[in-house]
Design an enzyme around this catalytic site. Sequence first.
Site, PDB file in Angstrom:
ATOM      1  N   LYS A 172       3.707  -9.527   3.207  1.00  0.00           N
ATOM      2  CA  LYS A 172       3.357  -8.753   3.527  1.00  0.00           C
ATOM      3  C   LYS A 172       1.745  -9.399   2.675  1.00  0.00           C
ATOM      4  O   LYS A 172       1.652  -9.014   1.476  1.00  0.00           O
ATOM      5  CB  LYS A 172       2.625  -7.585   3.697  1.00  0.00           C
ATOM      6  CG  LYS A 172       1.542  -7.138   3.728  1.00  0.00           C
ATOM      7  CD  LYS A 172       1.350  -5.564   3.723  1.00  0.00           C
ATOM      8  CE  LYS A 172       0.330  -4.490   4.259  1.00  0.00           C
ATOM      9  NZ  LYS A 172       0.276  -3.540   4.390  1.00  0.00           N
ATOM     10  N   GLU A 205       4.144  -6.046  16.846  1.00  0.00           N
ATOM     11  CA  GLU A 205       2.957  -4.632  16.277  1.00  0.00           C
ATOM     12  C   GLU A 205       2.418  -4.043  16.604  1.00  0.00           C
ATOM     13  O   GLU A 205       1.587  -4.167  17.953  1.00  0.00           O
ATOM     14  CB  GLU A 205       3.404  -4.548  14.458  1.00  0.00           C
ATOM     15  CG  GLU A 205       2.281  -6.048  14.467  1.00  0.00           C
ATOM     16  CD  GLU A 205       2.235  -6.914  13.426  1.00  0.00           C
ATOM     17  OE1 GLU A 205       2.881  -6.592  12.114  1.00  0.00           O
ATOM     18  OE2 GLU A 205       1.466  -7.909  13.014  1.00  0.00           O
ATOM     19  N   THR A 263       0.864  -1.042   0.011  1.00  0.00           N
ATOM     20  CA  THR A 263      -0.047   0.295  -0.193  1.00  0.00           C
ATOM     21  C   THR A 263       1.194   1.312  -0.003  1.00  0.00           C
ATOM     22  O   THR A 263       1.585   1.485   1.145  1.00  0.00           O
ATOM     23  CB  THR A 263      -1.239   0.044   1.523  1.00  0.00           C
ATOM     24  OG1 THR A 263      -1.862  -1.475   0.935  1.00  0.00           O
ATOM     25  CG2 THR A 263      -2.081   1.475   1.357  1.00  0.00           C
TER      26      THR A 263
END
Length: 254
Positions: free
Chosen positions: A131, A164, A19
Amino acid sequence: MEISYKDRGLNYGDGFFTTIKIESGQPQLWQYHLARLRQCQQVLCFPELDEQAITNACLEAAKGCGLGVIKVLITRGVGGRGYGLPEHPEPKIIITQSDFPAHYFKWQEQGVCLSVSDIKLGHQPLFAGLKTLNRLEQVLIKAQASQQVADDVLVLDIDDNVIECSASNLIIVKNNQLFTPSLKLCGIKGVYLSLLSDHTQIKSKSLCLHDVLEADAVFMCNSLMGLVPVKSLDKQVFNLQTALDLKSKIEATL
């Protein structure tokens, strides 16, 4: 664009994505995003990507956009029997554009409040840092976070190591040293963290919740929000001005 119901990304999560922030008609940190796509392609045994074609498509999608977001999503396409790989895979590349999350500007200036998520990440070192399209843990984490007063959540793994936040990496500062959680077993290594690591000394190590609570400053970061100060974690309050001053020093190195 039409997607077949037989697409492996839809059926098995067989794919990956990144992204990207658009600013002044340009994809930001593009070489870092391209490196991420390349790493996923290699680890997941995809055919070699036509990086120039993807670059051109993203440049075209960003053209004329002052501020926005591009998502590049790549699946293995259709084919194969069950989980078996197709003999000649034809990956599907999907590029979409969306609005920039405006609340990120407020977060950068005023900081965020975090709580600790009850949902913990499992271990899978084969995909740690990548990802991929397998993001069900994050879906559940985000769903739980939306029910809380906090802006976002801090996520632990099944051994209670800090990993995270729901959609960003974590950085803590202690005695003028920067640390980020080890992602050897799970979690996603973000593009912005890679950028910071190339310009600032950040040590990757196993961190527990106590390490975060005792930090001099705490930050979230990803390629869209940049570096965002954390002003509280549950009942622990951090000095926002200290974090903002450190944020300016770190960003000055980029």
